[in-house]
Design a protein around this motif. Structure first.
Motif, PDB file in Angstrom:
ATOM      1  N   THR A  44      39.648   5.676 -53.984  1.00 55.40           N
ATOM      2  CA  THR A  44      40.376   6.944 -54.379  1.00 55.40           C
ATOM      3  C   THR A  44      40.628   7.027 -55.843  1.00 55.40           C
ATOM      4  O   THR A  44      40.435   7.988 -56.678  1.00 55.40           O
ATOM      5  CB  THR A  44      42.037   6.644 -53.702  1.00 55.40           C
ATOM      6  N   LEU A 194      36.079  10.080 -53.695  1.00 50.40           N
ATOM      7  CA  LEU A 194      37.535  10.766 -53.521  1.00 50.40           C
ATOM      8  C   LEU A 194      37.968  11.018 -52.227  1.00 50.40           C
ATOM      9  O   LEU A 194      38.995  10.783 -51.648  1.00 50.40           O
ATOM     10  CB  LEU A 194      37.454  11.987 -54.456  1.00 50.40           C
ATOM     11  N   THR A 195      36.778  11.664 -51.280  1.00 52.42           N
ATOM     12  CA  THR A 195      37.244  12.013 -49.926  1.00 52.42           C
ATOM     13  C   THR A 195      37.379  10.906 -49.084  1.00 52.42           C
ATOM     14  O   THR A 195      38.428  10.732 -48.426  1.00 52.42           O
ATOM     15  CB  THR A 195      36.164  12.875 -49.433  1.00 52.42           C
ATOM     16  N   GLY A 197      38.071   7.754 -49.799  1.00 51.55           N
ATOM     17  CA  GLY A 197      39.304   7.002 -50.278  1.00 51.55           C
ATOM     18  C   GLY A 197      40.467   7.568 -49.759  1.00 51.55           C
ATOM     19  O   GLY A 197      41.288   6.731 -48.967  1.00 51.55           O
ATOM     20  N   ILE A 198      40.726   8.825 -49.837  1.00 49.50           N
ATOM     21  CA  ILE A 198      41.847   9.619 -49.311  1.00 49.50           C
ATOM     22  C   ILE A 198      41.979   9.443 -47.918  1.00 49.50           C
ATOM     23  O   ILE A 198      42.961   9.049 -47.065  1.00 49.50           O
ATOM     24  CB  ILE A 198      42.002  11.055 -49.789  1.00 49.50           C
ATOM     25  N   SER A 201      42.936   5.763 -46.905  1.00 50.67           N
ATOM     26  CA  SER A 201      44.276   5.586 -47.061  1.00 50.67           C
ATOM     27  C   SER A 201      45.032   6.414 -46.125  1.00 50.67           C
ATOM     28  O   SER A 201      46.220   5.596 -45.526  1.00 50.67           O
ATOM     29  CB  SER A 201      44.564   6.174 -48.558  1.00 50.67           C
TER      30      SER A 201
END
Length: 302
Positions: A44, A194-195, A197-198, A201
């Motif tokens: 992220t 980004l994708t 990681g999100i 999480s």
């Protein structure tokens, strides 16, 4: 063209050199930090560092519905689930055997590249594959299982997860190469970080791991940011750029240099004692990878 080929190989080599620093940063952050937290936060933060190319990538992808399915598979299966399978394999199987199975990607990637990208392996590539496999067989043979842990391991599950991780990561290399025929490497790298990681999480928080994020100290967040910038953002950007320009066969062979980088870092940076036999088997793997890379480099420049 010749300069472009050279730059692509250097980019991938630098990426693996940066990734070899990952174990050191993980050690500094703390081995007690849950792996999903480490992966989710690192990706992220890397995605936020690459936010501008990620946003441009999302805008481009929004107009290309024909790429949505491939991108979702690339993120969910070839990144997030592949990482989960890897973690489960390490918990249930000898690390040497896990490494052997995962490095078999060099065979799957080269054969798949032959089918999907018409990268037909020549005699030198086949010989190099044989040397690499021989080196990893030696690594697995001399790797002693940890005592006292066998009764807590599910060997069948470990083998299954290791094979699944290898297949999914191979598909990730192929899909990444295919997606970069339409999407810039920097855009795809930013979106992937980004994708994934999100998603990682949020998934971990949903299964009750939210407190693990809150338990991170300020120092751990700081070193997590360093890890994200060096090993994730910069490392993946260099690798994706090199993969975009180089054959899949070369990328698969370059991955075999990773153990040598890791041993060098362990020996000269954190001063960890390494057995001579381990140096020997890794040197065999590196020699086999060098045979494949030299062959691919000559082909690319010609």
């Amino acid at each position: 063209m010749k300069n472009t080929v050279t730059v692509s190989y250097i980019s991938m080599a630098m990426a693996w050199l940066l990734w070899s620093m990952d174990p050191i940063l993980i050690h500094v952050i703390g081995d007690d930090v849950a792996r999903p937290v480490m992966v989710g936060v690192s990706m992220t933060l890397a995605g936020l560092i690459l936010l501008f190319p990620a946003i441009k990538g999302y805008c481009f992808l929004a107009r290309r519905r024909d790429l949505w399915g491939s991108f979702l598979f690339y993120i969910i299966f070839a990144t997030v689930i592949a990482e989960l399978f890897y973690v489960m394999a390490i918990r249930n199987l000898n690390p040497g055997l896990v490494g052997l199975v995962l490095r078999s990607q060099v065979i799957m990637a080269i054969l798949s590249a032959w089918f999907f990208f018409s990268e037909r392996p020549n005699v030198s590539t086949i010989v190099g594959i044989g040397i690499v496999v021989l080196g990893y067989c030696g690594t697995a043979y001399f790797m002693k299982p940890e005592t006292g842990l066998e009764q807590h391991r599910n060997t069948a599950l470990g083998w299954g997860c290791a094979i699944a991780a290898a297949v999914l990561w191979t598909s990730g290399t192929l899909l990444g190469k295919k997606l970069m025929e339409n999407i810039k490497s920097s855009y795809l790298c930013g979106m992937r970080m980004l994708t994934a990681g999100i998603v990682t999480s949020i998934a971990y928080i949903c299964v009750g791991g939210g407190r693990d994020f809150l338990a991170l100290s300020g120092q751990q967040w700081w070193f997590m940011l360093i890890k994200s910038a060096i090993c994730s953002a910069l490392g993946y950007t260099l690798y994706m750029y090199g993969l975009h320009l180089a054959p899949v066969t070369a990328a698969a062979a370059m991955e075999q240099a990773a153990p040598l980088f890791t041993l060098c870092v362990a020996t000269f940076v954190i001063h960890e004692p390494i057995a001579a036999m381990q140096w020997g088997t890794v040197s065999v793997v590196f020699f086999g990878a060098a045979v494949i890379l030299a062959s691919q480099y000559r082909q690319s420049k010609s």
